[in-house]
Design an enzyme around this catalytic site. Structure first.
Site, PDB file in Angstrom:
ATOM      1  N   GLU A 294     -13.822  -4.801   0.341  1.00 50.26           N
ATOM      2  CA  GLU A 294     -13.864  -3.398  -0.051  1.00 50.26           C
ATOM      3  C   GLU A 294     -12.428  -2.892  -0.204  1.00 50.26           C
ATOM      4  O   GLU A 294     -11.570  -3.154   0.642  1.00 50.26           O
ATOM      5  CB  GLU A 294     -14.589  -2.580   1.019  1.00 50.26           C
ATOM      6  CG  GLU A 294     -14.698  -1.105   0.696  1.00 50.26           C
ATOM      7  CD  GLU A 294     -15.270  -0.304   1.844  1.00 50.26           C
ATOM      8  OE1 GLU A 294     -15.860   0.758   1.557  1.00 50.26           O
ATOM      9  OE2 GLU A 294     -15.131  -0.720   3.008  1.00 50.26           O
ATOM     10  N   LYS A 377     -22.910   1.307  -2.757  1.00 49.51           N
ATOM     11  CA  LYS A 377     -23.095   1.577  -1.336  1.00 49.51           C
ATOM     12  C   LYS A 377     -24.086   2.717  -1.127  1.00 49.51           C
ATOM     13  O   LYS A 377     -23.972   3.774  -1.745  1.00 49.51           O
ATOM     14  CB  LYS A 377     -21.750   1.914  -0.687  1.00 49.51           C
ATOM     15  CG  LYS A 377     -21.808   2.081   0.823  1.00 49.51           C
ATOM     16  CD  LYS A 377     -20.416   2.360   1.376  1.00 49.51           C
ATOM     17  CE  LYS A 377     -20.447   2.488   2.892  1.00 49.51           C
ATOM     18  NZ  LYS A 377     -19.103   2.801   3.441  1.00 49.51           N
ATOM     19  N   CYS A 462     -19.091  -2.231   3.971  1.00 53.25           N
ATOM     20  CA  CYS A 462     -18.560  -1.564   5.160  1.00 53.25           C
ATOM     21  C   CYS A 462     -19.604  -1.505   6.278  1.00 53.25           C
ATOM     22  O   CYS A 462     -20.237  -2.496   6.589  1.00 53.25           O
ATOM     23  CB  CYS A 462     -18.033  -0.177   4.794  1.00 53.25           C
ATOM     24  SG  CYS A 462     -17.023   0.593   6.080  1.00 53.25           S
TER      25      CYS A 462
END
Length: 587
Positions: A294, A377, A462
């Site tokens: 990321e 995401k 994440c």
């Protein structure tokens, strides 16, 4: 003044000692220190406070927030760093945000004390069971930004961790508090000798009560350790159906330039660094998949659309370099980028900046340098990717305004090219100044191969990896899990180790390997037993690489994937009914 008087009083000193006992021992038990002995006594602070204040509801609430603040200060001190660096807040705003988040996001401590005290007053016995069901309730029904459970600490034990296949971290939390309260009961030697004397007496009531309690303790230990050992042996013997060579590149990309560095120069140095790292690692040893983290190349996208050009986030050199990496080495490339579209009601060609939605996106480029599936995401990080209130964006120029993705699809990947490139001179980042993406693909056109899908993986960005209920929503049978993350916002702290440890249980719940790719450390591979392969972690705040052969474990829908937290709900429901009828019968 009232708070100060309390803190310097005998009661205040004892209370702070209890807060510290739970906070410090939990921290010592957790990553990266991993001292498992302390986890069994960490809840003692909670038990002591509840026992001293049983039935005093207002005091229990205050003590619960005391646990929250000190626990946050010891274990999650890096949240302050995140607020100042990631969120961009000044210290005088970061401090109240830290304290406020400690209270608002750790309601499990006051809730636990209240539920325990309520049940203890009405039931009056079975305290280990009360302790376990109370922590289950508190962890299930209180909000948390970083879902941290006491069971995650128990999972540092390799055998006990295997029980997560059935009960996730929640079940391990209940087990911990059940065992811990038994140990708490014997904290004074005279208590042990008194119980022993009662057992040896001729009073059958005492003997029966002590024997029942001891047997229940032993049976719970046998259940968890026995099942964990069985599952460990079972999954250790499973043979993989194939192996995939995976390279993780940790570029240590810069994320902000408030120190006066030249952004253009830094980004170009980053691109050159990634280019040279990949070439060095793959010159003689090809892989099936290269994973960039990321924000491995921040601020830009490779998705060439009217909207991304309007938003000025499309950069042709970014797309060209990704195509070069994939084509030069004939490999799949998974990388992170920004992406954008517009709200449905926007008119084609007549949208404004307010109509644009930004996404934190990861993309698969196949061995022919062609963009394939992407994943946006879904769970966004508060104070980093969005603000809870619109007016708060004015307080921080660093916080993004991202929209959540909606797709929970696996990412297919393709057979890598088996032969080296036929080109005598390979392209590099400096060539992207004059050669665009189409030119790169044309340059390597002789190396184009038939696109053949050989599998798929589950993509997580994440902290999505630490949310078990979310991850199990993905359908299909992935070969492995890929978690790309950026822990650089937290500096050289324990956060990156804690982040990984919280997500490690997904490997056991799914019985799949996890490929963890970070921007600045720690990158690691975790097998389907939840073990960190070779205990090989990349260092923090530096560029590095790590590569392993990832085993593809045969597809099997584990109990947790099928039924989620069913066992924990059943346990709370059954115990609740038993307590209800017990109290009703004895009232």
């Amino acid at each position: 003044m009232k708070l100060l008087r309390f803190l310097i009083s005998r009661e205040g000193i004892i209370s702070v000692f209890c807060y510290s006992l739970t906070a410090v021992f939990s921290f010592l038990s957790f990553a990266p220190l991993n001292l498992p002995f302390f986890v069994w006594v960490a809840p003692f602070g909670l038990f002591l406070i509840e026992k001293r204040n049983r039935g005093e509801w207002k005091k229990l609430i205050y003590h619960g927030f005391g646990f929250s603040i000190l626990f946050y200060l010891v274990s999650f001190h890096w949240v302050y760093h995140m607020t100042t660096v990631f969120g961009g807040f000044d210290w005088y705003l970061a401090v109240p945000i830290f304290i406020g988040s400690a209270i608002l996001l750790n309601f499990k401590f006051p809730v636990y004390l209240l539920v325990f005290s309520f049940l203890a007053k009405r039931v009056g016995k079975f305290f280990p069971v009360i302790a376990s069901v109370s922590i289950l309730f508190a962890e299930f029904f209180t909000p948390q930004v970083f879902p941290w459970y006491f069971g995650n600490v128990v999972a540092e034990n390799q055998i006990l961790a295997q029980n997560a296949e059935y009960a996730s971290a929640y079940g391990l939390s209940a087990f911990l508090f059940f065992v811990s309260y038994y140990l708490f009961s014997f904290r004074k030697p005279k208590t042990f000798f008194r119980l022993l004397t009662n057992f040896l007496s001729k009073h059958k009531g005492f003997q029966k009560k002590i024997l029942f309690g001891g047997l229940s303790f032993v049976l719970v230990l046998i259940l968890f350790f026995g099942n964990g050992f069985y599952l460990f042996q079972k999954w250790s013997k499973v043979k993989p159906i194939s192996e995939r060579e995976v390279l993780v590149v940790q570029p240590n990309a810069p994320l902000e330039f408030r120190d006066g560095r030249n952004p253009v120069e830094e980004i170009r140095n980053l691109m050159t660094r990634i280019d040279s790292i990949v070439e060095r690692e793959l010159a003689e040893k090809p892989v099936d998949l290269v994973v960039l983290p990321e924000s491995g190349i921040p601020f830009f996208t490779t998705h060439d659309t009217e909207i991304t050009r309007y938003s000025r986030i499309y950069w042709h050199q970014f797309e060209s370099l990704m195509a070069i990496l994939a084509l030069r080495h004939g490999t799949n490339l998974f990388y992170n980028e920004l992406d954008a579209d517009v709200v449905p009601e926007a008119l084609p060609g007549r949208f404004s900046r307010r109509d644009v939605r930004m996404y934190n996106s990861s993309v698969l480029m196949n061995p022919n340098g062609e963009r394939r599936n992407s994943y946006q995401k879904v769970f966004l990080l508060i104070f980093g990717e969005y603000m809870p209130f619109e007016w708060m964006y004015a307080l921080s120029g660093q916080t993004g305004q991202f929209a959540p993705g909606t797709s929970l699809s696996l990412i297919p990947y393709y057979e890598a090219r088996k032969t080296p490139s036929s080109q005598t001179k390979n392209l590099h980042f400096e060539d992207t100044v004059t050669i665009g993406p189409a030119g790169v693909r044309e340059y390597y056109s002789k190396d184009k191969t038939e696109e053949k899908q050989i599998g798929s993986f589950l993509p997580l960005i994440c902290y999505e990896v630490i949310i078990s209920e979310f991850v199990r929503k993905f359908s299909g049978d992935p070969d492995f899990i890929v978690n790309v993350t950026n822990d650089k916002w937290y500096g050289n702290s324990v956060e990156t180790y804690q982040h990984h440890t919280l997500g490690r249980l997904r490997a056991i719940e799914f019985r799949k390997w996890i490929v963890r790719s970070t921007n600045s450390g720690t990158s690691v591979f975790t097998d389907h037993l939840g073990s960190n392969v070779d205990n090989d972690f990349t260092p923090i705040e530096t560029s590095a690489v790590i590569r392993k052969k990832v085993q593809v474990i045969p597809g099997e829908m584990t109990f947790y994937r099928l039924y989620g937290n069913l066992l924990s709900y059943l346990y709370m429901g059954i115990v609740g009914l038993v307590f209800y009828f017990y109290v009703k019968r004895n009232s």
